[in-house]
Design a protein around this motif. Sequence first.
Motif, PDB file in Angstrom:
ATOM      1  N   ASN A   1      43.048 -34.201   5.398  1.00 13.81           N
ATOM      2  CA  ASN A   1      43.396 -32.912   5.993  1.00 13.81           C
ATOM      3  C   ASN A   1      42.800 -32.715   7.375  1.00 13.81           C
ATOM      4  OD1 ASN A   1      45.107 -31.257   4.395  1.00 13.81           O
ATOM      5  ND2 ASN A   1      43.544 -31.375   2.810  1.00 13.81           N
ATOM      6  N   ALA A   2      41.704 -33.411   7.658  1.00 16.83           N
ATOM      7  CA  ALA A   2      41.016 -33.181   8.927  1.00 16.83           C
ATOM      8  C   ALA A   2      41.519 -34.103  10.041  1.00 16.83           C
ATOM      9  CB  ALA A   2      39.517 -33.369   8.729  1.00 16.83           C
ATOM     10  N   ILE A   3      42.498 -34.934   9.708  1.00 14.01           N
ATOM     11  CA  ILE A   3      42.966 -35.916  10.695  1.00 14.01           C
ATOM     12  C   ILE A   3      43.929 -35.296  11.701  1.00 14.01           C
ATOM     13  CG2 ILE A   3      44.614 -37.843  10.809  1.00 14.01           C
ATOM     14  CD1 ILE A   3      43.100 -39.155   8.645  1.00 14.01           C
ATOM     15  N   LYS A   4      43.920 -35.812  12.911  1.00 12.84           N
ATOM     16  CA  LYS A   4      44.878 -35.352  13.917  1.00 12.84           C
ATOM     17  C   LYS A   4      45.976 -36.388  14.064  1.00 12.84           C
ATOM     18  CE  LYS A   4      42.260 -32.290  16.807  1.00 12.84           C
ATOM     19  NZ  LYS A   4      41.026 -32.368  17.537  1.00 12.84           N
ATOM     20  N   GLY A   5      47.200 -35.912  14.036  1.00 15.92           N
ATOM     21  CA  GLY A   5      48.340 -36.816  14.146  1.00 15.92           C
ATOM     22  C   GLY A   5      48.339 -37.614  15.439  1.00 15.92           C
ATOM     23  N   CYS A   6      47.804 -37.014  16.526  1.00 14.13           N
ATOM     24  CA  CYS A   6      47.824 -37.750  17.793  1.00 14.13           C
ATOM     25  C   CYS A   6      46.915 -38.975  17.726  1.00 14.13           C
ATOM     26  CB  CYS A   6      47.464 -36.831  18.957  1.00 14.13           C
ATOM     27  SG  CYS A   6      45.874 -36.029  18.762  1.00 14.13           S
ATOM     28  N   ASP A   7      45.878 -38.920  16.877  1.00 16.81           N
ATOM     29  CA  ASP A   7      44.999 -40.086  16.736  1.00 16.81           C
ATOM     30  C   ASP A   7      45.529 -41.074  15.697  1.00 16.81           C
ATOM     31  OD1 ASP A   7      43.239 -38.925  18.496  1.00 16.81           O
ATOM     32  OD2 ASP A   7      42.089 -37.927  16.906  1.00 16.81           O
ATOM     33  N   HIS A   8      46.106 -40.528  14.655  1.00 14.96           N
ATOM     34  CA  HIS A   8      46.520 -41.382  13.538  1.00 14.96           C
ATOM     35  C   HIS A   8      47.939 -41.035  13.099  1.00 14.96           C
ATOM     36  CE1 HIS A   8      42.323 -42.657  13.024  1.00 14.96           C
ATOM     37  NE2 HIS A   8      42.001 -41.396  13.195  1.00 14.96           N
ATOM     38  N   PRO A   9      48.947 -41.345  13.930  1.00 20.08           N
ATOM     39  CA  PRO A   9      50.320 -40.907  13.598  1.00 20.08           C
ATOM     40  C   PRO A   9      50.828 -41.475  12.283  1.00 20.08           C
ATOM     41  CG  PRO A   9      50.302 -42.364  15.514  1.00 20.08           C
ATOM     42  CD  PRO A   9      48.887 -42.067  15.216  1.00 20.08           C
ATOM     43  N   TYR A  10      50.292 -42.598  11.845  1.00 20.00           N
ATOM     44  CA  TYR A  10      50.819 -43.170  10.604  1.00 20.00           C
ATOM     45  C   TYR A  10      50.495 -42.299   9.406  1.00 20.00           C
ATOM     46  CZ  TYR A  10      45.989 -44.755  10.349  1.00 20.00           C
ATOM     47  OH  TYR A  10      44.622 -44.791  10.338  1.00 20.00           O
ATOM     48  N   VAL A  11      49.490 -41.416   9.541  1.00 19.67           N
ATOM     49  CA  VAL A  11      49.132 -40.592   8.380  1.00 19.67           C
ATOM     50  C   VAL A  11      50.234 -39.577   8.050  1.00 19.67           C
ATOM     51  CG1 VAL A  11      47.442 -38.996   7.405  1.00 19.67           C
ATOM     52  CG2 VAL A  11      46.672 -40.968   8.732  1.00 19.67           C
ATOM     53  N   PRO A  12      50.645 -38.711   9.014  1.00 16.49           N
ATOM     54  CA  PRO A  12      51.717 -37.782   8.657  1.00 16.49           C
ATOM     55  C   PRO A  12      53.023 -38.487   8.322  1.00 16.49           C
ATOM     56  CG  PRO A  12      51.165 -37.586  10.991  1.00 16.49           C
ATOM     57  CD  PRO A  12      50.122 -38.457  10.371  1.00 16.49           C
ATOM     58  N   LEU A  13      53.269 -39.616   8.952  1.00  9.24           N
ATOM     59  CA  LEU A  13      54.520 -40.326   8.653  1.00  9.24           C
ATOM     60  C   LEU A  13      54.526 -40.842   7.222  1.00  9.24           C
ATOM     61  CD1 LEU A  13      55.085 -42.223  12.009  1.00  9.24           C
ATOM     62  CD2 LEU A  13      56.354 -40.264  11.115  1.00  9.24           C
ATOM     63  N   ALA A  14      53.410 -41.386   6.817  1.00 10.46           N
ATOM     64  CA  ALA A  14      53.345 -41.882   5.438  1.00 10.46           C
ATOM     65  C   ALA A  14      53.459 -40.720   4.455  1.00 10.46           C
ATOM     66  CB  ALA A  14      52.043 -42.637   5.219  1.00 10.46           C
ATOM     67  N   LEU A  15      52.839 -39.596   4.798  1.00 14.64           N
ATOM     68  CA  LEU A  15      52.908 -38.436   3.902  1.00 14.64           C
ATOM     69  C   LEU A  15      54.338 -37.909   3.819  1.00 14.64           C
ATOM     70  CD1 LEU A  15      49.659 -36.502   4.951  1.00 14.64           C
ATOM     71  CD2 LEU A  15      50.006 -37.893   2.899  1.00 14.64           C
ATOM     72  N   ALA A  16      55.020 -37.874   4.978  1.00  8.80           N
ATOM     73  CA  ALA A  16      56.406 -37.400   4.984  1.00  8.80           C
ATOM     74  C   ALA A  16      57.274 -38.326   4.146  1.00  8.80           C
ATOM     75  CB  ALA A  16      56.929 -37.318   6.414  1.00  8.80           C
ATOM     76  N   LYS A  17      57.002 -39.576   4.254  1.00 10.67           N
ATOM     77  CA  LYS A  17      57.781 -40.539   3.470  1.00 10.67           C
ATOM     78  C   LYS A  17      57.540 -40.322   1.973  1.00 10.67           C
ATOM     79  CE  LYS A  17      58.685 -45.461   3.163  1.00 10.67           C
ATOM     80  NZ  LYS A  17      58.207 -46.785   3.518  1.00 10.67           N
ATOM     81  N   ALA A  18      56.296 -40.061   1.646  1.00 10.01           N
ATOM     82  CA  ALA A  18      55.966 -39.827   0.233  1.00 10.01           C
ATOM     83  C   ALA A  18      56.647 -38.561  -0.271  1.00 10.01           C
ATOM     84  CB  ALA A  18      54.455 -39.712   0.065  1.00 10.01           C
ATOM     85  N   LEU A  19      56.752 -37.563   0.611  1.00 11.25           N
ATOM     86  CA  LEU A  19      57.422 -36.318   0.231  1.00 11.25           C
ATOM     87  C   LEU A  19      58.876 -36.570  -0.126  1.00 11.25           C
ATOM     88  CD1 LEU A  19      56.413 -33.575   2.784  1.00 11.25           C
ATOM     89  CD2 LEU A  19      56.927 -33.151   0.394  1.00 11.25           C
ATOM     90  N   VAL A  20      59.538 -37.326   0.747  1.00 15.22           N
ATOM     91  CA  VAL A  20      60.960 -37.571   0.548  1.00 15.22           C
ATOM     92  C   VAL A  20      61.194 -38.453  -0.674  1.00 15.22           C
ATOM     93  CG1 VAL A  20      63.010 -38.578   1.587  1.00 15.22           C
ATOM     94  CG2 VAL A  20      61.432 -37.256   2.983  1.00 15.22           C
ATOM     95  N   SER A  21      60.362 -39.440  -0.841  1.00 12.03           N
ATOM     96  CA  SER A  21      60.599 -40.368  -1.954  1.00 12.03           C
ATOM     97  C   SER A  21      59.907 -39.893  -3.224  1.00 12.03           C
ATOM     98  CB  SER A  21      60.078 -41.751  -1.578  1.00 12.03           C
ATOM     99  OG  SER A  21      58.677 -41.670  -1.386  1.00 12.03           O
TER     100      SER A  21
END
Length: 793
Positions: free
Chosen positions: A333-353
């Motif tokens: 939760n404390a991560i920033k997408g600009c530093d670690h873009p793969y985190v929100p992308l992986a989460l979004a993927k998990a949401l969809v699948s």
Amino acid sequence: MEPLDGLDDVDWTLLSHAYGPALDVPGLLRRLASPTITADELEFVLEEFQGMFSQLCTLFSSTLAAIPFFLAILHASTTSNHVRSQILNLLIHAIVPDPAPLPACKVDIKALRDRIHKLGSPRFVEKHWQERYNTDDVPDEVARQKHEEDLVWRMEDDFLRLRAYDAIAIGIPKYCTLLNDSTASPRLRAMAIFALAWFPDEIDAIQPSLFDVLDQEQIPIVRATACIALSLLQAPQASETSSKRMNDTAISRRLLALFDENGVQDVIRFSCALGLAFAGIAEEKHIVELLRKVTDKTYLYEHDPRNRYYRYSEALDFPFVFSLTRAAMHPLNAIKGCDHPYVPLALAKALVSQSSDVSPFELIFTTMTIAFDGRCPTKMPPFEELTELQKTVIRALVQIEDLTWSRKILHKWGLPSEPKELKKFTQTEKIVIIFPLNVVVESGPMLSFRGSIVVRGGLKRGLATGASSFRIPLIDFSKFQHGSAEDKKQTADKIVGAFKESGFIYLSNHGIPASAVENAFAKSTEFFRLPSETKDRLAWADPRSNRGYVQIGRERVTQASDAAEIAALRATAPDCKETMEIGRDWDSVWPNQWPAESDAPLFKSTMLSFFNDCHVLHTKVLRAIALGLRLDEGFFEDKIHEQSHNLRLLSYPPIKRALLDGEGQARAGAHSDYGTMTLLFQDDVGGLEAQNPHTGQFVPAAPIPGTIVVNVGDLMQRWSNDVLRSTLHRVVAPPATPINANEAVTRERKSIAFFCNPNFTQEIACLPNCGAPKYPAVSTEEYIVGRLTATYS
Ligand SMILES: O=C(O)CCC(=O)C(=O)O
Ligand SMILES: [Fe+2]
């Protein structure tokens, strides 16, 4: 020495526990110490102790008196491994109400000692009195004494906690010897490690024993528990400066090395990653490890206590965590997408699948927070101005089938919650989700971002471990309103205790006359019977107003019988209910939407009078909360008097059983309320359920005539720094009545909810006596409007 020597020297009649005088404690201790105790009896005894000592997260005089006897039973050679583990569990819950693998859950012993020390300093009482009354006068003797008593009473909890802490710390050498006691079961070893994690002052004595565990222990989950314990031990207490460097400590070095060790088991790697995240030194590979648990339901499945929850059993799972996923989620939760873009992308993927076991509501919240670098824009910019990362995440949301309970989140970000509107916003007719980074968490991220994550903030929901039973206590409120001073304090403690533990209570003798409740229900029923056209004229139109008639579930659903139609309706309208929302009537900007008097005689006057009754009761409950938190009784008064509340009449039409049988279908899906608290009046149909935060199970909050269900909302949880708990709840359908051979119909249900809010300009900053602030201050408006706007669209 017999373990219970001296038991009868204690005058238990003078001591108390959560349920009254402690007369039953010696008998229960004797049964616990008996080598012939049966499994059933043991379960009973443990449940009693659990309820008395830690259920309410409040310490009692008998808890303290019992500690030496618990330690003696722990030492006795006749005590079984199982009883020993359970004793350790009880002891730790007595001093750490919410023991979870998060530094924020530690008791800040240093601050506790300081506070108590200060009370004894010269002229402290006088100075405190002068500050409190903002005067240079000196209190006379009577005023001084009264103030001192009051201060001592307010600090009773602190006294007890510190003394309990010191008493339990006496057992540390014993807990250490259990770690390489060949007769101790793996479960007992794990419990002893868990116990040791909460004594940072003794780190020098404990660390070598835990390093030995890392060197010698064979059972992976026991070693993994030691990794978490070590990182908790070294995390600074809240009152210490967090500049304490943790990247070059012996513990951090050990965890870094172990994470990379060849062939190390997943559960140990995971625990190292968690520990490194606490220390604020997690690198990308550690983040990926945590991410993997959140995005893959099957990963570490067999180690997740949530999947193998046995009450009081000897099952070997993590004593620290109720859910590995939730533990992993917290640092993410404390991560920033600009530093670690793969985190929100992986989460979004998990949401969809749907490959995560986190609810879409929480997952969307975290994904959006990270994608927007921890900030929620006050106004969502046009789609084309968003970053590619943000665009991808929002496009993914369009793919999610059920956004019903995520409306609040979407609105917080200024996004429409209707899938069609959302799709329009993304300007893509044909939605193709592109995960440009080909996020495959299992094989590591494609990008190489270096950086560390810092664990900030607290625990959204409790991760208490162990076998905690979930009760929604019935509290007699007349004792608060009309009882003796002692009754009043006790009732306040009970209410706050229950709000800390389950977030839900039943209130009896609450002072709202039965006739007022009956009238409100009668007028509500008459209202919902009005023709649709009449109700539609009052349609809820503006989120800032949050007033008017809302038809969500559509009665159509009840009539549909064609499978395709049902499926279509299910996708768009999983909640079958209609509501009428009423606000304070004197608002100059947002008028209420009243039906004509000729259509609904006395509706308006009945509801306004009920609104007032509810407001008055809510101020009294807040007085009890203030007292229970050791604040001035009137603490909340000037923060809530504007009555920015919302009275919601709910009507759940009868519905064919088949429509509610589908997975995830409920009259109202799981959600938490967003204000300070909710007063809920229900008819006799039932269906309301609250989620036991310890087990994830939903527990019925069955209707009890004459009572009101009162639950804590998200804003109060935040205001109280997570001390009070906003609990997920839902409405499911009660048993259906067969109408023919193939079909059954569930009865209609009516309820009335009064959602209480503070004044809109009120700043919501960590309340006093609630620990070190985990959240920045926000105004009620800032916090709630995003969610208020979201109620329905
Ligand atoms: O109808 C009920 O009993 C509960 C409704 C509820 O939880 C809500 O509207 O927030
Ligand atoms: Fe609710």
